[in-house]
Design a protein around this motif. Sequence first.
Motif, PDB file in Angstrom:
ATOM      1  N   ALA A 143      21.795 -57.639  27.698  1.00 13.43           N
ATOM      2  CA  ALA A 143      22.195 -57.937  26.343  1.00 13.43           C
ATOM      3  C   ALA A 143      23.297 -59.215  26.327  1.00 13.43           C
ATOM      4  N   GLN A 144      24.045 -59.123  27.427  1.00 19.05           N
ATOM      5  CA  GLN A 144      24.999 -60.278  27.299  1.00 19.05           C
ATOM      6  C   GLN A 144      24.060 -61.557  27.706  1.00 19.05           C
ATOM      7  N   THR A 145      23.184 -61.599  28.426  1.00 16.79           N
ATOM      8  CA  THR A 145      22.223 -62.724  28.484  1.00 16.79           C
ATOM      9  C   THR A 145      21.539 -63.132  27.482  1.00 16.79           C
ATOM     10  N   GLN A 146      21.035 -62.120  26.646  1.00 15.63           N
ATOM     11  CA  GLN A 146      19.941 -62.202  25.315  1.00 15.63           C
ATOM     12  C   GLN A 146      21.002 -62.846  24.370  1.00 15.63           C
ATOM     13  N   MET A 147      22.198 -62.423  24.211  1.00 13.34           N
ATOM     14  CA  MET A 147      23.207 -63.089  23.315  1.00 13.34           C
ATOM     15  C   MET A 147      23.540 -64.423  23.549  1.00 13.34           C
ATOM     16  N   GLU A 148      23.638 -64.998  24.821  1.00 12.18           N
ATOM     17  CA  GLU A 148      23.827 -66.302  25.010  1.00 12.18           C
ATOM     18  C   GLU A 148      22.728 -67.289  24.994  1.00 12.18           C
ATOM     19  N   LEU A 149      21.301 -66.390  25.339  1.00 13.44           N
ATOM     20  CA  LEU A 149      19.890 -67.322  24.644  1.00 13.44           C
ATOM     21  C   LEU A 149      19.783 -67.363  23.444  1.00 13.44           C
ATOM     22  N   GLY A 150      20.501 -66.209  22.641  1.00 13.36           N
ATOM     23  CA  GLY A 150      20.206 -66.688  21.080  1.00 13.36           C
ATOM     24  C   GLY A 150      21.222 -67.545  20.454  1.00 13.36           C
ATOM     25  N   LEU A 151      22.351 -67.862  21.294  1.00 15.86           N
ATOM     26  CA  LEU A 151      23.429 -68.616  20.596  1.00 15.86           C
ATOM     27  C   LEU A 151      22.835 -70.042  21.055  1.00 15.86           C
ATOM     28  N   HIS A 152      22.130 -70.345  21.959  1.00 11.70           N
ATOM     29  CA  HIS A 152      21.605 -71.800  22.411  1.00 11.70           C
ATOM     30  C   HIS A 152      20.216 -71.456  21.867  1.00 11.70           C
ATOM     31  N   ALA A 153      19.668 -70.996  21.172  1.00 10.51           N
ATOM     32  CA  ALA A 153      18.221 -71.184  20.779  1.00 10.51           C
ATOM     33  C   ALA A 153      18.115 -71.682  19.335  1.00 10.51           C
ATOM     34  N   GLU A 154      16.684 -71.981  19.243  1.00  8.33           N
ATOM     35  CA  GLU A 154      16.520 -72.454  17.967  1.00  8.33           C
ATOM     36  C   GLU A 154      16.668 -71.261  16.886  1.00  8.33           C
ATOM     37  N   GLN A 155      16.467 -71.529  15.639  1.00  2.27           N
ATOM     38  CA  GLN A 155      16.938 -70.386  14.502  1.00  2.27           C
ATOM     39  C   GLN A 155      15.719 -69.492  14.555  1.00  2.27           C
ATOM     40  N   TYR A 156      14.510 -69.857  14.795  1.00  2.73           N
ATOM     41  CA  TYR A 156      13.453 -68.803  14.758  1.00  2.73           C
ATOM     42  C   TYR A 156      13.495 -67.959  15.856  1.00  2.73           C
ATOM     43  N   GLN A 157      14.012 -68.343  16.945  1.00  4.54           N
ATOM     44  CA  GLN A 157      14.001 -67.626  18.378  1.00  4.54           C
ATOM     45  C   GLN A 157      15.289 -66.672  18.236  1.00  4.54           C
ATOM     46  N   GLN A 158      16.395 -67.142  17.601  1.00  2.00           N
ATOM     47  CA  GLN A 158      17.583 -66.309  17.560  1.00  2.00           C
ATOM     48  C   GLN A 158      17.522 -64.944  17.287  1.00  2.00           C
ATOM     49  N   SER A 159      16.833 -64.601  15.918  1.00  2.00           N
ATOM     50  CA  SER A 159      16.753 -63.220  15.763  1.00  2.00           C
ATOM     51  C   SER A 159      16.127 -62.220  16.652  1.00  2.00           C
ATOM     52  N   ASP A 160      15.144 -62.830  17.398  1.00  2.00           N
ATOM     53  CA  ASP A 160      14.399 -61.965  18.557  1.00  2.00           C
ATOM     54  C   ASP A 160      15.337 -61.932  19.657  1.00  2.00           C
ATOM     55  N   HIS A 161      16.022 -62.626  20.210  1.00  2.00           N
ATOM     56  CA  HIS A 161      17.187 -62.395  20.936  1.00  2.00           C
ATOM     57  C   HIS A 161      18.367 -61.689  20.767  1.00  2.00           C
ATOM     58  N   TYR A 162      18.943 -61.542  19.434  1.00  2.00           N
ATOM     59  CA  TYR A 162      20.043 -60.818  19.255  1.00  2.00           C
ATOM     60  C   TYR A 162      19.536 -59.410  18.861  1.00  2.00           C
ATOM     61  N   ARG A 163      18.180 -59.429  18.275  1.00  2.00           N
ATOM     62  CA  ARG A 163      17.793 -57.846  18.056  1.00  2.00           C
ATOM     63  C   ARG A 163      17.552 -57.228  19.601  1.00  2.00           C
ATOM     64  N   ASP A 164      16.946 -57.792  20.478  1.00  4.29           N
ATOM     65  CA  ASP A 164      16.876 -57.089  21.710  1.00  4.29           C
ATOM     66  C   ASP A 164      18.154 -56.995  22.496  1.00  4.29           C
ATOM     67  N   ALA A 165      19.082 -57.823  22.173  1.00  3.74           N
ATOM     68  CA  ALA A 165      20.428 -57.701  22.748  1.00  3.74           C
ATOM     69  C   ALA A 165      21.255 -56.263  22.111  1.00  3.74           C
ATOM     70  N   LEU A 166      20.899 -56.459  20.771  1.00  5.42           N
ATOM     71  CA  LEU A 166      21.693 -55.184  20.045  1.00  5.42           C
ATOM     72  C   LEU A 166      21.000 -53.762  20.601  1.00  5.42           C
ATOM     73  N   SER A 167      19.615 -53.773  20.800  1.00  2.68           N
ATOM     74  CA  SER A 167      19.000 -52.516  21.339  1.00  2.68           C
ATOM     75  C   SER A 167      19.502 -52.228  22.698  1.00  2.68           C
ATOM     76  N   ASN A 168      19.767 -53.223  23.626  1.00  6.19           N
ATOM     77  CA  ASN A 168      20.266 -53.057  24.918  1.00  6.19           C
ATOM     78  C   ASN A 168      21.644 -52.367  24.768  1.00  6.19           C
ATOM     79  N   LEU A 169      22.576 -53.055  24.148  1.00  7.60           N
ATOM     80  CA  LEU A 169      23.852 -52.659  23.692  1.00  7.60           C
ATOM     81  C   LEU A 169      24.186 -51.156  23.164  1.00  7.60           C
ATOM     82  N   ASP A 170      23.219 -50.880  22.203  1.00  6.77           N
ATOM     83  CA  ASP A 170      23.011 -49.444  21.719  1.00  6.77           C
ATOM     84  C   ASP A 170      22.938 -48.440  22.768  1.00  6.77           C
ATOM     85  N   HIS A 171      21.844 -48.856  23.674  1.00  3.50           N
ATOM     86  CA  HIS A 171      21.703 -48.019  24.827  1.00  3.50           C
ATOM     87  C   HIS A 171      22.486 -47.741  25.807  1.00  3.50           C
TER      88      HIS A 171
END
Length: 211
Positions: free
Chosen positions: A77-105
């Motif tokens: 999740a931490q890695t996906q958060m950083e990828l989302g922060l440095h990604a283009e806008q269209y990719q950001q939501s995917d990284h953040y959605r996956d990060a949220l799922s992993n943190l919830d788990h």
Amino acid sequence: MSEQRYRFMVKAATLMTVCWIAWSLYDLGWSSKTPEQQMLSAGSRYLEDRQYHEALESFDQVLVIQPDHRGARMGKAQTQMELGLHAEQYQQSDHYRDALSNLDHAIELATQESTPEVKRFNAVAHANRGILKDRMGRYEDALKDYQQALELDPEVGDGPGFLTRFLRNQAEKPPSITDRIEYLRQQLSLPTSEQVLSRPEVDAKQRAYTL
């Protein structure tokens, strides 16, 4: 050279040597015993070095063996958060959605135990989920996670310590969740038209919390 300056230089050199030895042992994975621990340590090193794709690969290797490994879930999740922060806008939501799922788990797994170690883990996971929701624009939800993190472990509010900042090459202390709570409360109390909830140049300095 004065005696006082000489002693200071000796102490500084000794501290740097100790830090270097400690980092070398950590980098070699001497504290890890199982293959899963070694892969988890590798993932953490890659994450700190901003080698995000290598970090994801390491955490995924752990999750293939142990799908409910909470440490690997949070690391991913931490890695996906950083990828989302440095990604283009269209990719950001995917990284953040996956990060949220992993943190919830990870948080769900942590709530099944009540040891001090797991309680600390849960606090850090809530802090990271707060940061993630903050980046997603879910400010009130972020505030709840920040507050929950402090209830579980007040020390989480202090932010990263000197050694963590030293290894990250962070000369200045980044904003802590305590700082962010105060700021969010202040802004959310204002009329909507006056709120400034996102400050990209400041928010980008806040990195995910580690254990």
